[in-house]
Motif scaffolding. Sequence first.
Motif: not given
Lengths: 298, 474
Positions: A167, A171, A194, A198, A201-202, A241-246
Amino acid sequence: MNIVLPEESQQDASSAEETSLLVIILDSNPGQKMLRESPHVLTHCVDSVIVFANTHLMQKVQNKLAIMACHSKSSQFIYPDQGKHGDIRQVDGQYEAFTAVEKITKKNLAKVLTSDGSAVITESLLAGAIAMALCYIARLQRTKPPGAKLNCRILVVTGSSCSTSQYMNYMNVFFTAQKQNVVIDVCALDQHLNLLQQGCDITNGLYLKVPQLQGLLQYMMWVFLPEPPIREKLVLPPPLKVDYRAACFCHRQLIDIGYVCSVCLSIFCKFSPICTTCHTVFKMPALPAVKPKKRKKM
Amino acid sequence: MADNAGNSNAQKQNRSKSTNLECKNLYDYLKSRPSNLLEKLYNHPTICLAVYRELPDLAKQYVIRMVFVEQPVPQAVVASWGSQIYSKEHNNASKVLSDLMLWQEAAIPGGLLGWIISPTFKKNIKIALLGGGKTWSMSSALEADSKARDVAFLDTYSQERWECVLHYMVGSQQQEGISADAVRILLHAGLMKRDEEDGTLVITRQGFQFLLLDRQAQVWHFILQYLDTVQERDLDLVECLTFLFQLSFSTLGKDYSTEGMGPGLLVFLQHLREFGLVYQRKRKAGRFYPTRLALNITNNTNKSTPDIEDDHPKGYIIVETNYRVYAYTDSNLQVALVTLFTELIYRFPNLVVGVITRDSVRQALRGGITADQIIGFLKQHVHPRMLESEAKSPLPPTVVDQIKLWELERNRLDYKEGVLYSQFLSQIDFNVLKEYTESNGVLIWFNKEKRTLVINKAAHDDVKRFWKKYSKGS
């Protein structure tokens, strides 16, 4: 009065001359679920990726290409390589440069696959591969002649699952890419990814989970071939829809609600009195104070 | 009322149009060819590849999306690929594809119209991309060349050969002449002409404009002119074009075989050799090296950004905001080019200094060179130091704008052909006619006091008819 118009038309023309670099990261880890079930799928994927790469080269003379193989233990560039390939000549009607891409890629990929150890590790070092690609791009940006323009993007083609253990690395590379104006596209072959979604999207890239592996090439041509400036002129699949869970730092699990260190912003799924990242000591949350009951005024 | 057909002149516009150098790109060239020739050309993967690269961006995507599809795609579906805001670009892309006969209309069961990619083109672009088919004529196997030439050698060679042609055009004496063939092409292209008095060859307006183009555009223009004369030489146009594009897709510094080339192509090769597009040690060497001039021959948009590869010839011109121009060069040709639009002040062994003045630019403009050509020339040859600055344009904007203003100064008059109506008997008559012409948008000028008006010449008949009807009615 004479008015000199701004050079709009010329700017349009110049954007067509900018060099665009495409770095393809191909996940060749034999431990992927998809490849463990049917190993021959890899040939199909490699063929599609090579044709797609050649199509990218076909768009413009200036276009540049790099292909990387990503493995469970290492990642490496398979095209272009250092060797001299003056001896590659046409064998059929294919354009010489395309033949060269195909031959070099296949040769080097075979080398990577055979040198690999026998241990099956399902996880691929995608974050590391993206970091390498970013370094490569940064080097080219630094050494390019003054005045030249280089637009870069990275395409990740993978069938492995997203590992939350990477993760932090993910990032880091995503935000570096965003800062360097590198677009990251992801083509998921097997499972929904997942974290990489992200990243798309970023960095304003596109994410596509290929519904049918048979049509991989056609999907790639439709979605990933257009350069970012052309993408806005085409109707492409809308972003899901982006799942932005960390992922939490303690158990590497995706969480909705957690604890965040107020000093270093590390994320935890359970409360811990000392932050493992910056060693800040937190007080235990006090018990809810019992308010003395107010007496009713008479 | 009398209508004096006062013929305002339109000659000026004609003049400026006819003398400008028309530089066609591949699209314009192919569009003007007959359709059966296009069909023949698309039989060669190389040409398909070259044509594809010249397409507008959107058209490229359309072709790629349809190239693996066997049945026609409904036009409505194709239209839905582009987003609404850019529908103009979409229309343009469709028009180009139709013009080049890359796709054709086809009926789909159900009464809809669809597009289908031309089968010949589809087949051959697939060959170029995926393989299959026959090898290109020049890639037979070769043994290693004992005296292989490297890229640097080829660059100097091609530059020497090409500058030979340019030097000949400006008439500088330091070089030996060029062959009669090349001279004939220069004459045919209108870049040079015979002087009426003594029959010597002199450079024309177009010739000067040609000199200011960048090298690739020069080569492309020259080759197009050459291709025009190909039939007279009993060479096959399709064969020559195919070979030319094969060359343009070859790798620099690699040798290719002449084996299997017909006598016509060998003649063509010798011509290319003369202009420096290919290098051959001996006429019968059996192998040749393409040079940088031949590579990417169609890619002739004015280069404003340098390529990512750092081995191109360096620029040599520095332009300052005080209109001074420093050209670091010792070549007479380059000095001659700079002096076309500057006034020279100093000259040193490796540097000339000039200044851009109103007079010097106006002189160039009078010579038929346009402001854009001057700016384009400066941009292309700009010194690498000028490119390092963060500014968007490598040239100082004041200089660029001023050159443009100087050009606009010359175009202050707008010429229109018109017919003068005068000597109206009453103000009412005048007003009626004025209102009629004004509402039709054909009125150019009027004067109420003198009761005269000038209208567009094209509308003269119509107005006359109206006038007759009106005067009968009143």
